[in-house]
Enzyme design. Sequence first.
Site, short mmCIF file in Angstrom:
data_model
loop_
_atom_site.label_atom_id
_atom_site.label_comp_id
_atom_site.label_asym_id
_atom_site.label_seq_id
_atom_site.Cartn_x
_atom_site.Cartn_y
_atom_site.Cartn_z
N HIS A 220 -45.70 -68.34 -10.61
CA HIS A 220 -45.07 -68.59 -11.91
C HIS A 220 -44.35 -67.33 -12.42
O HIS A 220 -44.68 -66.78 -13.46
CB HIS A 220 -46.11 -69.08 -12.92
CG HIS A 220 -46.65 -70.43 -12.60
ND1 HIS A 220 -47.85 -70.62 -11.92
CD2 HIS A 220 -46.15 -71.67 -12.83
CE1 HIS A 220 -48.07 -71.91 -11.77
NE2 HIS A 220 -47.06 -72.57 -12.30
N ASN A 221 -43.35 -66.92 -11.67
CA ASN A 221 -42.63 -65.68 -11.95
C ASN A 221 -41.17 -65.99 -12.29
O ASN A 221 -40.78 -67.14 -12.45
CB ASN A 221 -42.73 -64.74 -10.74
CG ASN A 221 -42.39 -65.46 -9.44
OD1 ASN A 221 -41.48 -66.30 -9.40
ND2 ASN A 221 -43.12 -65.17 -8.39
N PHE A 222 -40.34 -64.96 -12.36
CA PHE A 222 -38.94 -65.17 -12.75
C PHE A 222 -38.18 -65.97 -11.71
O PHE A 222 -37.29 -66.76 -12.05
CB PHE A 222 -38.25 -63.82 -12.99
CG PHE A 222 -36.78 -63.96 -13.30
CD1 PHE A 222 -36.36 -64.49 -14.51
CD2 PHE A 222 -35.82 -63.58 -12.37
CE1 PHE A 222 -35.00 -64.64 -14.80
CE2 PHE A 222 -34.47 -63.72 -12.64
CZ PHE A 222 -34.06 -64.25 -13.86
N GLN A 223 -38.51 -65.80 -10.44
CA GLN A 223 -37.81 -66.58 -9.41
C GLN A 223 -38.10 -68.07 -9.58
O GLN A 223 -37.22 -68.90 -9.38
CB GLN A 223 -38.23 -66.11 -8.01
CG GLN A 223 -37.61 -64.78 -7.62
CD GLN A 223 -37.43 -64.66 -6.11
OE1 GLN A 223 -38.08 -65.34 -5.32
NE2 GLN A 223 -36.53 -63.79 -5.70
N HIS A 224 -39.34 -68.41 -9.93
CA HIS A 224 -39.67 -69.82 -10.21
C HIS A 224 -38.86 -70.30 -11.41
O HIS A 224 -38.32 -71.41 -11.39
CB HIS A 224 -41.17 -69.96 -10.48
CG HIS A 224 -41.57 -71.29 -11.01
ND1 HIS A 224 -41.48 -72.46 -10.28
CD2 HIS A 224 -42.05 -71.65 -12.24
CE1 HIS A 224 -41.90 -73.48 -11.02
NE2 HIS A 224 -42.24 -73.02 -12.22
N HIS A 260 -39.82 -72.37 -19.69
CA HIS A 260 -40.99 -73.26 -19.61
C HIS A 260 -42.27 -72.56 -19.14
O HIS A 260 -43.36 -73.09 -19.36
CB HIS A 260 -40.69 -74.44 -18.69
CG HIS A 260 -40.86 -74.13 -17.23
ND1 HIS A 260 -39.97 -73.37 -16.51
CD2 HIS A 260 -41.85 -74.47 -16.36
CE1 HIS A 260 -40.38 -73.26 -15.27
NE2 HIS A 260 -41.52 -73.90 -15.14
N ASP A 261 -42.19 -71.40 -18.50
CA ASP A 261 -43.40 -70.70 -18.03
C ASP A 261 -43.45 -69.24 -18.49
O ASP A 261 -44.07 -68.40 -17.84
CB ASP A 261 -43.48 -70.74 -16.50
CG ASP A 261 -44.21 -71.97 -15.99
OD1 ASP A 261 -45.08 -72.49 -16.71
OD2 ASP A 261 -43.90 -72.43 -14.87
N ASP A 370 -39.32 -78.89 -12.71
CA ASP A 370 -40.46 -77.97 -12.60
C ASP A 370 -41.19 -78.10 -11.27
O ASP A 370 -41.69 -77.11 -10.73
CB ASP A 370 -41.41 -78.24 -13.77
CG ASP A 370 -42.55 -77.23 -13.84
OD1 ASP A 370 -42.40 -76.12 -13.30
OD2 ASP A 370 -43.59 -77.56 -14.43
N GLN A 421 -50.50 -80.58 0.03
CA GLN A 421 -49.18 -81.14 -0.22
C GLN A 421 -49.11 -82.65 -0.02
O GLN A 421 -48.40 -83.33 -0.76
CB GLN A 421 -48.14 -80.47 0.67
CG GLN A 421 -47.70 -79.12 0.16
CD GLN A 421 -47.24 -79.16 -1.29
OE1 GLN A 421 -48.04 -78.96 -2.20
NE2 GLN A 421 -45.99 -79.39 -1.52
#
Length: 554
Positions: A220-224, A260-261, A370, A421
């Site tokens: 849950h970082n900036f790339q996400h 959103h995160d 998301d 998954q």
Amino acid sequence: RCLCRTLRLFQAAAEVGPHHILKMYNRKGSVVNISPQLEPNTKESYYQLEVVASDTQSERPPLSYLCVAQLQHLESKVIEEMGRSPEIIGELKSHVESFKRKLESVEHLSWMGLFKEDGNQQLSKFSSGPKTPQLSMQEERQQIRRKFLHLSSLQVTEELREHLKTPIFDNWQWEEAEMLVLLQVMFTDLDFLVAFHIELEVLQNFLLEVYCHYNNIPFHNFQHCFCVTQMMYGLIWLTDLRGKLATIDLLIMLTSALCHDLDHPGYNNVYQINAQTDLALRYNDISPLENHHCAVAFGILSKPECNILKNLSSDQYKHVRAGMIKCILATDMAKHNEILNKFKVMQPVFDFTNKDHKEVLMKIMVKVSDISNEARPMAVAEPWLDCLLQEFFNQSDTEKLKGLPVTPFMDRDKVSKPSSQTSFIRFVLLPLFTELTKLFPCLEQHILEPVRRALNYYSEMERASKDEKELFCFVLNYNTQFSSHSKSKQAFLFTICRKTQWSIFHFIYKFPQNTTQKKCTKVSVFCTGNESDKYFRVQHKRQQSSTLVCSRQT
């Protein structure tokens, strides 16, 4: 240092300055990383170098201008090396031999690096030169800020703009400063700056503050954040929402995806509630993370230099604020079935002029964005799964250490990559994506079909994993008698043969704890014979003897 030299070399080859953005493509058109580890090209497998963003205000400097300093430096180094005495070369060889002996004595060599004998210090895998001091978080953010502001004036190519609108966009090929430039392009190309009188400098400050409020955690970082926003941007164009929803609603969805995160700590709502964290106490156990993300977003917007909403009317601001809160809170997976069931009821009679219908659709669009990684190519999606599992396992490890209930789908002792998954795709992604595709049939090829392929991919992986476990998890007890009279042993061996087509089976032959023999004996079972007659022979590696244990007509 090697990477910088490589980039400068390619910039020189393309006859561009250091502030242009270059991307390299293979013969199939896929982006490849420009790095010293690039595979050699050939006439059959060549690379294509392309300037995807350029500074139109300045002319391209000539190749000679860019290379002259490097050539002079290389020339001086060659002259210097040629003039050195052979003793220096001998000393260098001595150092190399010493380093070689040191490496040969190292006990632990892993993919994470080479460790010295004392196990405390790491040796660089690529350079034996002095280690560059690591930048602090503040210095790193300032560096990103300077680079983003410098790149933001570049003219992005039309080809890149079109590629940015597709779900196949590969985030792994872009640096964070470049991602900020692309986010600026999204806001610009959707006409938000003109429609809502957003100043470019204010937008840039807002994007930088958003970047600074994403934590350096596995998933849950900036790339996400970038991936979710880019998917939302792509869906807006693919479904032609510009002609179906008001521009202010598009602003709500894109900004919600971006925020959103914000400030996600890497531990989900279940952990927050069980651990009774400050967030859980502050929001009374009701979507603590999502409420926090909203609060951080509007905290950023409360700063005048970052407030992209400051020129909206009072009614417009209230509409945007209410919409963003609803969209961000909708990303709480605890509300997933409730929102999806509402959309299922509305979908057959969906009305774009109906306020309630539009609100649910906006939530669905943010939710789809998301959790859309599996709609991307496998080369993009699978590394994201690795990041997610790393974050999950970190949480379950902490839960075990603190004596909290362990979240089942995060337990590293119970969860595998394919099993995590297949269930998620089958019971969460497919039902959600299928309903959205009913409203927008054009999305079938873009998001639904890739998700179906991902399910097949992980199902195959899961089957292969189960077959492997069935083969290697049989443990033979020391007291088991290898005898042709042992019916249970015969049945055991034939069961194995029916489960697999392998011709050689390896088992671990375990001794009980009270035996004096400490090591395990490896036992191999060999299948011999023709199609109608199978013989099974157990070979004890310790005694180097073979015993025919059974035969059976098949």
